[in-house]
Design a protein around this motif. Structure first.
Motif, PDB file in Angstrom:
ATOM      1  N   SER A   1      28.286   5.780  38.515  1.00 21.31           N
ATOM      2  CA  SER A   1      28.174   7.206  38.167  1.00 21.31           C
ATOM      3  C   SER A   1      29.447   7.710  37.482  1.00 21.31           C
ATOM      4  CB  SER A   1      27.904   8.019  39.434  1.00 21.31           C
ATOM      5  OG  SER A   1      27.835   9.378  39.147  1.00 21.31           O
ATOM      6  N   VAL A   2      30.591   7.353  38.016  1.00 24.36           N
ATOM      7  CA  VAL A   2      31.870   7.760  37.417  1.00 24.36           C
ATOM      8  C   VAL A   2      32.021   7.150  36.026  1.00 24.36           C
ATOM      9  CG1 VAL A   2      34.386   7.494  37.609  1.00 24.36           C
ATOM     10  CG2 VAL A   2      33.050   8.192  39.606  1.00 24.36           C
ATOM     11  N   LEU A   3      31.680   5.888  35.880  1.00 23.29           N
ATOM     12  CA  LEU A   3      31.795   5.219  34.586  1.00 23.29           C
ATOM     13  C   LEU A   3      30.877   5.871  33.548  1.00 23.29           C
ATOM     14  CD1 LEU A   3      33.075   2.900  32.987  1.00 23.29           C
ATOM     15  CD2 LEU A   3      31.172   1.467  33.725  1.00 23.29           C
ATOM     16  N   ASN A   4      29.644   6.171  33.927  1.00 19.80           N
ATOM     17  CA  ASN A   4      28.719   6.815  32.991  1.00 19.80           C
ATOM     18  C   ASN A   4      29.225   8.185  32.552  1.00 19.80           C
ATOM     19  OD1 ASN A   4      26.787   4.804  32.705  1.00 19.80           O
ATOM     20  ND2 ASN A   4      25.724   5.422  34.559  1.00 19.80           N
ATOM     21  N   ARG A   5      29.789   8.949  33.467  1.00 17.51           N
ATOM     22  CA  ARG A   5      30.327  10.268  33.115  1.00 17.51           C
ATOM     23  C   ARG A   5      31.541  10.130  32.190  1.00 17.51           C
ATOM     24  NH1 ARG A   5      27.482  11.109  37.493  1.00 17.51           N
ATOM     25  NH2 ARG A   5      26.605  13.134  38.008  1.00 17.51           N
ATOM     26  N   TRP A   6      32.366   9.139  32.464  1.00 19.87           N
ATOM     27  CA  TRP A   6      33.544   8.909  31.623  1.00 19.87           C
ATOM     28  C   TRP A   6      33.114   8.527  30.205  1.00 19.87           C
ATOM     29  CZ3 TRP A   6      36.549   3.788  31.417  1.00 19.87           C
ATOM     30  CH2 TRP A   6      37.680   3.926  30.615  1.00 19.87           C
ATOM     31  N   LEU A   7      32.140   7.628  30.094  1.00 22.43           N
ATOM     32  CA  LEU A   7      31.676   7.196  28.779  1.00 22.43           C
ATOM     33  C   LEU A   7      31.017   8.333  28.000  1.00 22.43           C
ATOM     34  CD1 LEU A   7      30.201   3.673  29.604  1.00 22.43           C
ATOM     35  CD2 LEU A   7      32.460   4.241  28.693  1.00 22.43           C
ATOM     36  N   ALA A   8      30.438   9.286  28.712  1.00 17.21           N
ATOM     37  CA  ALA A   8      29.794  10.421  28.049  1.00 17.21           C
ATOM     38  C   ALA A   8      30.805  11.346  27.377  1.00 17.21           C
ATOM     39  CB  ALA A   8      28.956  11.213  29.052  1.00 17.21           C
ATOM     40  N   VAL A   9      32.046  11.369  27.870  1.00 16.93           N
ATOM     41  CA  VAL A   9      33.051  12.288  27.311  1.00 16.93           C
ATOM     42  C   VAL A   9      34.132  11.582  26.494  1.00 16.93           C
ATOM     43  CG1 VAL A   9      32.701  14.032  29.080  1.00 16.93           C
ATOM     44  CG2 VAL A   9      34.449  12.281  29.433  1.00 16.93           C
ATOM     45  N   ASP A  10      34.252  10.280  26.601  1.00 18.11           N
ATOM     46  CA  ASP A  10      35.308   9.545  25.902  1.00 18.11           C
ATOM     47  C   ASP A  10      34.685   8.525  24.950  1.00 18.11           C
ATOM     48  OD1 ASP A  10      37.504   8.050  25.064  1.00 18.11           O
ATOM     49  OD2 ASP A  10      38.384   7.903  27.071  1.00 18.11           O
ATOM     50  N   LYS A  11      34.584   8.888  23.672  1.00 15.74           N
ATOM     51  CA  LYS A  11      33.941   8.019  22.673  1.00 15.74           C
ATOM     52  C   LYS A  11      34.686   6.696  22.515  1.00 15.74           C
ATOM     53  CE  LYS A  11      31.864  11.700  19.989  1.00 15.74           C
ATOM     54  NZ  LYS A  11      30.488  11.503  19.722  1.00 15.74           N
ATOM     55  N   ARG A  12      35.999   6.727  22.593  1.00 17.64           N
ATOM     56  CA  ARG A  12      36.773   5.500  22.438  1.00 17.64           C
ATOM     57  C   ARG A  12      36.473   4.519  23.571  1.00 17.64           C
ATOM     58  NH1 ARG A  12      42.822   6.319  22.590  1.00 17.64           N
ATOM     59  NH2 ARG A  12      42.691   5.218  24.528  1.00 17.64           N
ATOM     60  N   ALA A  13      36.402   5.028  24.791  1.00 22.55           N
ATOM     61  CA  ALA A  13      36.072   4.162  25.932  1.00 22.55           C
ATOM     62  C   ALA A  13      34.654   3.613  25.782  1.00 22.55           C
ATOM     63  CB  ALA A  13      36.212   4.927  27.238  1.00 22.55           C
ATOM     64  N   ALA A  14      33.725   4.460  25.335  1.00 29.46           N
ATOM     65  CA  ALA A  14      32.344   4.006  25.125  1.00 29.46           C
ATOM     66  C   ALA A  14      32.293   2.903  24.078  1.00 29.46           C
ATOM     67  CB  ALA A  14      31.459   5.182  24.714  1.00 29.46           C
ATOM     68  N   HIS A  15      33.069   3.066  23.020  1.00 26.14           N
ATOM     69  CA  HIS A  15      33.126   2.055  21.960  1.00 26.14           C
ATOM     70  C   HIS A  15      33.626   0.722  22.508  1.00 26.14           C
ATOM     71  CE1 HIS A  15      33.850   0.354  17.984  1.00 26.14           C
ATOM     72  NE2 HIS A  15      35.046   0.026  18.398  1.00 26.14           N
ATOM     73  N   ILE A  16      34.662   0.770  23.340  1.00 25.54           N
ATOM     74  CA  ILE A  16      35.253  -0.454  23.889  1.00 25.54           C
ATOM     75  C   ILE A  16      34.329  -1.097  24.918  1.00 25.54           C
ATOM     76  CG2 ILE A  16      37.141  -1.342  25.325  1.00 25.54           C
ATOM     77  CD1 ILE A  16      38.923   0.808  23.928  1.00 25.54           C
ATOM     78  N   ILE A  17      33.791  -0.293  25.826  1.00 25.99           N
ATOM     79  CA  ILE A  17      33.003  -0.846  26.928  1.00 25.99           C
ATOM     80  C   ILE A  17      31.579  -1.199  26.488  1.00 25.99           C
ATOM     81  CG2 ILE A  17      31.996  -0.321  29.191  1.00 25.99           C
ATOM     82  CD1 ILE A  17      34.587   1.246  29.773  1.00 25.99           C
ATOM     83  N   GLU A  18      30.941  -0.314  25.724  1.00 21.60           N
ATOM     84  CA  GLU A  18      29.550  -0.552  25.352  1.00 21.60           C
ATOM     85  C   GLU A  18      29.390  -1.307  24.044  1.00 21.60           C
ATOM     86  OE1 GLU A  18      28.004   3.440  25.378  1.00 21.60           O
ATOM     87  OE2 GLU A  18      27.328   3.210  27.442  1.00 21.60           O
ATOM     88  N   GLY A  19      30.350  -1.181  23.145  1.00 25.87           N
ATOM     89  CA  GLY A  19      30.239  -1.836  21.852  1.00 25.87           C
ATOM     90  C   GLY A  19      29.736  -0.877  20.790  1.00 25.87           C
ATOM     91  N   THR A  20      29.396  -1.429  19.634  1.00 30.94           N
ATOM     92  CA  THR A  20      28.956  -0.622  18.505  1.00 30.94           C
ATOM     93  C   THR A  20      27.590  -1.112  18.032  1.00 30.94           C
ATOM     94  OG1 THR A  20      30.073  -2.114  16.972  1.00 30.94           O
ATOM     95  CG2 THR A  20      31.307  -0.182  17.709  1.00 30.94           C
ATOM     96  N   PRO A  21      26.878  -0.267  17.279  1.00 28.59           N
ATOM     97  CA  PRO A  21      25.586  -0.705  16.736  1.00 28.59           C
ATOM     98  C   PRO A  21      25.773  -1.865  15.750  1.00 28.59           C
ATOM     99  CG  PRO A  21      25.870   1.677  16.498  1.00 28.59           C
ATOM    100  CD  PRO A  21      27.183   1.117  16.941  1.00 28.59           C
ATOM    101  N   THR A  22      24.744  -2.683  15.633  1.00 28.67           N
ATOM    102  CA  THR A  22      24.761  -3.810  14.711  1.00 28.67           C
ATOM    103  C   THR A  22      23.577  -3.692  13.760  1.00 28.67           C
ATOM    104  OG1 THR A  22      25.727  -5.227  16.426  1.00 28.67           O
ATOM    105  CG2 THR A  22      24.707  -6.325  14.542  1.00 28.67           C
ATOM    106  N   THR A  23      23.848  -3.735  12.467  1.00 29.72           N
ATOM    107  CA  THR A  23      22.774  -3.687  11.471  1.00 29.72           C
ATOM    108  C   THR A  23      22.037  -5.013  11.501  1.00 29.72           C
ATOM    109  OG1 THR A  23      24.012  -2.153  10.098  1.00 29.72           O
ATOM    110  CG2 THR A  23      22.259  -3.402   9.013  1.00 29.72           C
ATOM    111  N   VAL A  24      20.710  -4.944  11.725  1.00 24.49           N
ATOM    112  CA  VAL A  24      19.902  -6.162  11.813  1.00 24.49           C
ATOM    113  C   VAL A  24      18.918  -6.292  10.655  1.00 24.49           C
ATOM    114  CG1 VAL A  24      20.129  -6.478  14.300  1.00 24.49           C
ATOM    115  CG2 VAL A  24      18.310  -5.013  13.418  1.00 24.49           C
ATOM    116  N   ILE A  25      18.641  -5.182   9.968  1.00 28.59           N
ATOM    117  CA  ILE A  25      17.776  -5.218   8.785  1.00 28.59           C
ATOM    118  C   ILE A  25      18.438  -4.387   7.700  1.00 28.59           C
ATOM    119  CG2 ILE A  25      15.526  -4.637   7.790  1.00 28.59           C
ATOM    120  CD1 ILE A  25      14.355  -4.837  10.617  1.00 28.59           C
TER     121      ILE A  25
END
Length: 193
Positions: free
Chosen positions: A82-106
């Motif tokens: 729960s804490v991690l999800n709330r943190w990722l919702a407000v910190d784009k940089r942390a979300a980028h590092i922890i979750e990654g970025t979109p990948t173009t597939v087509i």
């Protein structure tokens, strides 16, 4: 009996630390293996999830089989998540590092082979996902990306897009004008004839 249910053979702090370490390990493993398949799991993914939970069970609870120990582990997991999800919702940089970025597939109606290999996607999986989402083939797609959470975002080529309500209203207006012109011409022809 009651003593065995609630007695903790290890300290609460050790139980919390064990749970946190396993959570971080599993999070890192899933992050390193990348986004998985178009928001769907195949049979192999289910096998890994079931076995993984069994493999790390002792690392979380140790030799503790008490209800209290299980409750501490469960509360720790839910609280950290729960804490991690709330943190990722407000910190784009942390979300980028922890979750990654979109990948173009087509791109321009063709699958991107390097992205497919990196993600471990088979062409039939991608085709099936596009068909389920849009009812069309990959060749109808302008571009598509796989989000870190497994969602496939598809943008159809302009000529493949469906009409929206505004398009239909505009068409209805044009048809009404044509119908009016035809009626007036018919009326004029009847008066002359």
């Amino acid at each position: 009996m009651w003593h065995d249910i609630f007695a903790l053979p290890v300290s609460v702090a050790e139980k919390v630390v064990r749970t946190l370490l396993v959570y971080i390990l599993i999070l890192a493993l899933f992050r390193l293996t990348g986004k998985r398949g178009l928001a769907s799991l195949n049979a192999f993914d289910f096998v890994v999830i079931f076995l993984l939970s069994n493999v790390v069970q002792n690392a979380v609870i140790g030799n503790d089989t008490s209800f209290t120990g299980g409750a501490i582990g469960a509360v720790t997991l839910v609280a950290v998540n729960s804490v991690l999800n709330r943190w990722l919702a407000v910190d784009k940089r942390a979300a980028h590092i922890i979750e990654g970025t979109p990948t173009t597939v087509i791109e321009d109606g063709k699958a991107v082979p390097s992205a497919m290999r990196r993600l471990g996607l088979r062409p039939d999986e991608l085709s099936d996902a596009v068909r389920k989402q849009t009812g069309t083939e990959i060749s109808s797609v302008s571009h598509s990306r796989l989000e870190p959470d497994g969602r496939l975002i598809v943008v159809l080529r302009y000529e493949e897009t469906n009409a929206n309500r505004a398009d239909i209203v505009t068409l209805e207006r044009h048809l009404a004008k044509i119908e009016g012109l035809l009626h007036s011409r018919h009326d004029r022809d009847e008066k002359e004839g």
